[in-house]
Motif scaffolding. Structure first.
Motif, PDB file in Angstrom:
ATOM      1  N   LEU A  64       0.846  -1.183   0.000  1.00  0.00           N
ATOM      2  CA  LEU A  64       0.000   0.000   0.000  1.00  0.00           C
ATOM      3  C   LEU A  64       0.883   1.235   0.000  1.00  0.00           C
ATOM      4  O   LEU A  64       1.881   1.303   0.710  1.00  0.00           O
ATOM      5  N   SER A  65       0.483   2.232  -0.782  1.00  0.00           N
ATOM      6  CA  SER A  65       1.223   3.494  -0.805  1.00  0.00           C
ATOM      7  C   SER A  65       0.877   4.294   0.446  1.00  0.00           C
ATOM      8  O   SER A  65       0.005   3.914   1.224  1.00  0.00           O
ATOM      9  N   GLN A  66       1.524   5.426   0.596  1.00  0.00           N
ATOM     10  CA  GLN A  66       1.255   6.279   1.756  1.00  0.00           C
ATOM     11  C   GLN A  66      -0.175   6.809   1.757  1.00  0.00           C
ATOM     12  O   GLN A  66      -0.685   7.251   2.775  1.00  0.00           O
ATOM     13  N   TYR A  67      -0.841   6.733   0.591  1.00  0.00           N
ATOM     14  CA  TYR A  67      -2.225   7.199   0.487  1.00  0.00           C
ATOM     15  C   TYR A  67      -3.241   6.060   0.500  1.00  0.00           C
ATOM     16  O   TYR A  67      -4.419   6.275   0.300  1.00  0.00           O
ATOM     17  N   GLY A  68      -2.756   4.826   0.694  1.00  0.00           N
ATOM     18  CA  GLY A  68      -3.637   3.667   0.763  1.00  0.00           C
ATOM     19  C   GLY A  68      -3.939   3.036  -0.578  1.00  0.00           C
ATOM     20  O   GLY A  68      -4.811   2.174  -0.675  1.00  0.00           O
ATOM     21  N   ASP A  69      -3.211   3.422  -1.630  1.00  0.00           N
ATOM     22  CA  ASP A  69      -3.409   2.835  -2.956  1.00  0.00           C
ATOM     23  C   ASP A  69      -2.613   1.544  -3.069  1.00  0.00           C
ATOM     24  O   ASP A  69      -1.498   1.437  -2.541  1.00  0.00           O
ATOM     25  N   LEU A  70      -3.168   0.565  -3.783  1.00  0.00           N
ATOM     26  CA  LEU A  70      -2.477  -0.688  -4.026  1.00  0.00           C
ATOM     27  C   LEU A  70      -1.385  -0.464  -5.065  1.00  0.00           C
ATOM     28  O   LEU A  70      -1.645   0.088  -6.135  1.00  0.00           O
TER      29      LEU A  70
END
Length: 92
Positions: A64-70
């Motif tokens: 997960l990225s820092q923004y919650g994206d896969l």
């Protein structure tokens, strides 16, 4: 289920002049089942190349990225489809 197809064990090597290192990668085709493959690069680091065949992406390659994206991690691990199919059969 998407399938990753390695058609050649050829490794592309590029020189990074900033770090004075060699960047190694291999081209893979991602087939979503529609008959067309989306080419993408798999970073190898110092690992050996993948032999030709069909693969799945190892679940541990996702993050997960820092923004919650896969996202996919920098080094994607591929799992041969034969090995993945043999694992459930071994549990029985």
């Amino acid at each position: 289920m998407p399938i990753c197809r390695v058609k050649s064990a050829a490794v592309e090597e590029r020189h990074n002049s900033k770090t004075n290192s060699i960047i190694r990668s291999q081209m893979v085709g991602l087939d979503f089942g529609n008959g067309f493959e989306l080419p993408f690069r798999v970073g190898l680091g110092s690992r050996p190349s993948y032999p030709p065949g069909e693969y799945d992406i190892d679940p541990q390659s996702f993050a997960l990225s820092q923004y919650g994206d896969l996202i996919l991690k920098r080094y994607v691990d591929l799992v041969p489809l034969q090995a993945k199919a043999a694992a459930p059969a071994a549990k029985q």
